[in-house]
Design a protein around this motif. Sequence first.
Motif, short mmCIF file in Angstrom:
data_model
loop_
_atom_site.label_atom_id
_atom_site.label_comp_id
_atom_site.label_asym_id
_atom_site.label_seq_id
_atom_site.Cartn_x
_atom_site.Cartn_y
_atom_site.Cartn_z
N ARG A 145 80.14 24.45 73.30
CA ARG A 145 79.21 25.57 73.17
C ARG A 145 79.74 26.54 72.12
NH1 ARG A 145 76.78 22.25 75.30
NH2 ARG A 145 75.50 22.33 77.20
N TRP A 146 78.84 27.33 71.54
CA TRP A 146 79.23 28.29 70.52
C TRP A 146 79.29 29.69 71.10
CZ3 TRP A 146 75.98 26.97 65.52
CH2 TRP A 146 76.43 25.75 65.00
N PRO A 147 80.46 30.34 71.12
CA PRO A 147 80.58 31.69 71.67
C PRO A 147 79.74 32.69 70.86
CG PRO A 147 82.74 30.67 71.42
CD PRO A 147 81.75 29.79 70.70
N ALA A 148 78.99 33.52 71.58
CA ALA A 148 78.24 34.61 70.93
C ALA A 148 79.02 35.92 71.00
CB ALA A 148 76.89 34.77 71.60
N GLU A 149 79.70 36.14 72.12
CA GLU A 149 80.57 37.30 72.31
C GLU A 149 81.78 36.84 73.12
OE1 GLU A 149 78.90 40.87 74.01
OE2 GLU A 149 76.89 40.28 73.39
N PHE A 150 82.93 37.49 72.91
CA PHE A 150 84.08 37.20 73.75
C PHE A 150 85.05 38.38 73.71
CE2 PHE A 150 84.69 35.33 69.58
CZ PHE A 150 85.97 35.73 69.20
N LEU A 151 85.77 38.58 74.81
CA LEU A 151 86.79 39.60 74.92
C LEU A 151 87.76 39.20 76.01
CD1 LEU A 151 85.18 42.74 76.62
CD2 LEU A 151 84.09 40.53 76.52
N PHE A 152 88.93 39.80 76.00
CA PHE A 152 89.95 39.43 76.98
C PHE A 152 89.58 39.92 78.37
CE2 PHE A 152 92.54 38.82 73.21
CZ PHE A 152 93.36 37.75 73.57
N SER A 153 89.93 39.13 79.37
CA SER A 153 89.80 39.56 80.75
C SER A 153 90.78 40.70 81.01
CB SER A 153 90.07 38.39 81.70
OG SER A 153 91.39 37.91 81.52
N ALA A 154 90.62 41.37 82.14
CA ALA A 154 91.48 42.52 82.44
C ALA A 154 92.94 42.12 82.53
CB ALA A 154 91.01 43.18 83.73
N ASP A 155 93.24 40.93 83.07
CA ASP A 155 94.63 40.50 83.20
C ASP A 155 95.16 39.82 81.95
OD1 ASP A 155 93.43 38.00 83.22
OD2 ASP A 155 93.88 37.58 85.32
N GLY A 156 94.30 39.62 80.94
CA GLY A 156 94.74 39.03 79.68
C GLY A 156 94.99 37.55 79.71
N GLU A 157 94.64 36.88 80.83
CA GLU A 157 94.94 35.45 80.97
C GLU A 157 93.75 34.56 80.62
OE1 GLU A 157 97.98 34.34 81.52
OE2 GLU A 157 98.53 36.46 81.43
N SER A 158 92.65 35.14 80.25
CA SER A 158 91.47 34.34 79.89
C SER A 158 90.59 35.16 78.98
CB SER A 158 90.70 33.89 81.14
OG SER A 158 90.25 35.00 81.88
N LEU A 159 89.59 34.50 78.40
CA LEU A 159 88.56 35.18 77.63
C LEU A 159 87.25 35.16 78.42
CD1 LEU A 159 89.11 33.83 73.99
CD2 LEU A 159 89.87 36.02 74.96
N ILE A 160 86.56 36.29 78.41
CA ILE A 160 85.22 36.38 78.98
C ILE A 160 84.25 36.14 77.83
CG2 ILE A 160 83.59 37.81 80.24
CD1 ILE A 160 86.10 37.03 81.81
N VAL A 161 83.39 35.13 77.96
CA VAL A 161 82.60 34.64 76.84
C VAL A 161 81.13 34.57 77.23
CG1 VAL A 161 82.35 32.80 75.13
CG2 VAL A 161 84.57 33.20 76.20
N ALA A 162 80.25 35.01 76.34
CA ALA A 162 78.82 34.78 76.47
C ALA A 162 78.43 33.72 75.45
CB ALA A 162 78.03 36.06 76.23
N ALA A 163 77.60 32.75 75.89
CA ALA A 163 77.20 31.66 74.99
C ALA A 163 75.88 31.08 75.44
CB ALA A 163 78.27 30.56 74.97
N ASP A 164 75.09 30.59 74.48
CA ASP A 164 73.87 29.86 74.82
C ASP A 164 74.23 28.61 75.59
OD1 ASP A 164 72.52 31.78 73.38
OD2 ASP A 164 72.16 30.52 71.63
N HIS A 165 73.40 28.30 76.61
CA HIS A 165 73.69 27.13 77.43
C HIS A 165 72.40 26.69 78.13
CE1 HIS A 165 75.95 24.43 80.08
NE2 HIS A 165 75.27 24.94 81.10
N ASP A 166 71.85 25.55 77.68
CA ASP A 166 70.68 24.95 78.32
C ASP A 166 69.54 25.94 78.53
OD1 ASP A 166 71.95 22.54 78.36
OD2 ASP A 166 72.53 22.63 80.46
N GLY A 167 69.21 26.68 77.50
CA GLY A 167 68.10 27.61 77.58
C GLY A 167 68.40 28.89 78.30
N ARG A 168 69.66 29.15 78.54
CA ARG A 168 70.11 30.37 79.17
C ARG A 168 71.25 30.95 78.34
NH1 ARG A 168 68.34 26.40 82.20
NH2 ARG A 168 67.38 26.73 84.26
N GLY A 169 71.78 32.09 78.75
CA GLY A 169 72.92 32.69 78.05
C GLY A 169 73.92 33.24 79.02
N PRO A 170 74.60 32.36 79.79
CA PRO A 170 75.50 32.82 80.85
C PRO A 170 76.78 33.47 80.32
CG PRO A 170 74.91 30.49 81.09
CD PRO A 170 74.55 30.91 79.71
N VAL A 171 77.56 33.98 81.28
CA VAL A 171 78.91 34.47 81.01
C VAL A 171 79.89 33.45 81.57
CG1 VAL A 171 80.56 36.33 81.41
CG2 VAL A 171 78.14 36.86 81.08
N PHE A 172 80.92 33.14 80.79
CA PHE A 172 81.92 32.15 81.17
C PHE A 172 83.31 32.77 81.16
CE2 PHE A 172 78.42 29.96 79.12
CZ PHE A 172 78.22 28.81 79.87
#
Length: 709
Positions: A348-375
């Motif tokens: 999938r192609w990230p549309a937005e991303f930023l670090f999680s509060a603990d810095g151990e992951s990225l919070i990402v918004a991306a197009d997905h099957d006709g939706r735009g969830p947060v991952f």
Amino acid sequence: MTAARPSTPFHSLDSYIALPRVEGVALSPDGERAILTVATLSSDRTRYERALWEVPANGGGAPRRLTRSAKGESGVAFTASGDALFVSSRPDAEADGEDDVAQLWLLPARGGEARPITRLSGGVSGVAATAVASDTVVIAADLLPGSDSLEDDAAALAERKKRKVKAILHESYPVRYWDHDLGPAESHLLAVELDGLADALPDRAEMPEGASDAGGDGAAADDDAAPTPYPAHLPRPRDLTPKPGRSADTAGQALTPDGRTLFAAVRLPRRGLARYELVSIDVASGERRTILGEEGVQYEFPTISRDGTRLAYLRVPTSTPAGPTDHELWVSDLDGGNSRRIAADWDRWPAEFLFSADGESLIVAADHDGRGPVFRAPLDGGLVVRLVDDRFAYANLSVDAASGDVIALRSSWQAAPHPVRIDARSGEVTELASPAAPPAPVGDMVEVETTAEDGACVRGWLLTPEGASAESPAPLLLWIHGGPLNSWNAWSWRWAPQLAVARGYAVLLPDPALSTGYGLDFIARGWNSWGQKPYTDLMAITDAVEQRPEIDETRTAAMGGSFGGYMANWVAGHTDRFRAIVSHASLWALDQFGGTTDNSAYWMSIFDAEGLDANSPHHAIDDIVTPMLVIHGDRDYRVPIGESLRLWSELNARHAEDDGSTVHRFLFFPDENHWVLKPQHAIVWYETVFAFLGQHVLGEEWARPANVG
């Protein structure tokens, strides 16, 4: 007795344009409050005015309006201490003159009046970056290339204004963007220090009689005097990108938590397609160092972890006519070392991303099957996890440092954007208070899909009016999205299928080949061949939908804008199945378009000569038999007006009657861009479209819309 006609905002264009619109959300550093940017229709109903509203960030409570200027406010960001920053051209009581340029303003967290922070002659474009542990701010602003100081810039701008000079001398490409000419000013990144900012009165004791502290017109008491100094009671912006050319037209930037270092994706001057590399800029000295850069690769959208130890960015190898490339998520140390790709198997192609509060992951918004969830994308190489599972698309993400929860705007084709909070653990979504709650939708929305000739699954959304059934089937409107790297997954105030549903149409919103959210292979199916798989996908899903009992397959139309307009033109030349076709801001002759669009280098990088020629709709002009409504704005630099002018000329040369009459129509907006944004123009747009469809799809008499002469 006749049943009462339904009355919703979608049944009246006047009511529709008057709906308030949430355009942005920003979260305070303490996570307690969010500020919404809300647009409302002006009293004369000709423009939108923007104001800031505060709402509790944990749900509940009531919205509270913060600003009320006639000029409006936008571009909200927070300082580390919780003060709100925004950009506005509202009057500055301490400045002389009436310059209508936007400046940076600050609204104190403790309450009180907003105060201006800048007085730049060319104005402020926006807040580029803020720091989470320092009140250093970086703004974007335009300065003339010959200016060596803020005072020089003020004087030079005043001289151009005085002599009514608007000429621009270009020494590089590009020369325009979207709807405006580039130059003569160039974008700069300027640092502004807000630490210790205190209220103070301007000191006029030492100023000569007749001089001004406005700092906005550069005027002096006489021609031999020095330019007026920049106001001493305001923090003086410090130029981090002197003599930038177009390099400060960045692809994103971020400040370290202490505000000492700016990371930016800067544009490198070069022939052909621009390349972006990541640089670090020392805010105190302006010293610049390249962090990441390589030929054939774009580095974009840097973001920094809250502890200031890691950098995340997008790495995008340059696509060629042979095929599209992936959009890769990478993380590294701040110096670019220890770089590694994460979520490598996530197609999938990230549309937005930023670090999680603990810095151990990225919070990402991306197009997905006709939706735009947060991952959530773990930095340790773990699997990407979807945080929300619904029909919505999410944008404008912020992370609460205390809880890890996500604040965002959420929308779908049945719900206008509204602020929500996503629980970081459970994924539960809580709607926040809003002064602009989404209006209730009309009709129903279902997911539809079919199998293309090559076995690919082609899906979309079908919106149907209330009462559509086998006994009363609805006419079908195939609405093709723009992009083409796009997906029909989020609300658009410009493209509003609910308006068509309210008038009895079923609206099909399909995602054909080239659409995002289905993986790289799905995009590649239409690469360098827009008229092939995208076209057959559209026809296949239209075939499938026409088999539904609530659809009247004998009354159908197709429409689209930008790439959707290109596709409408292609459809017109390759099938006679539709009764009417609407083509907005469309590409018609690809060889002509390639050299006149605002970014021809990109265009030339994704098509080869054979692809351009084989997929140009203009070759099929003689085969068009369906009535067409052509629409274009003269300020459209993305798809220049020449495309529709040539289409209109060739439609008339080939298909007009001997007396010059024609079934086709051309709606022209001299002062609109790629979109039609002015409220009353939007009404004219929809009235003309619905009158044209009414004539050819519903068999109604042609009725010339009001206010078109």
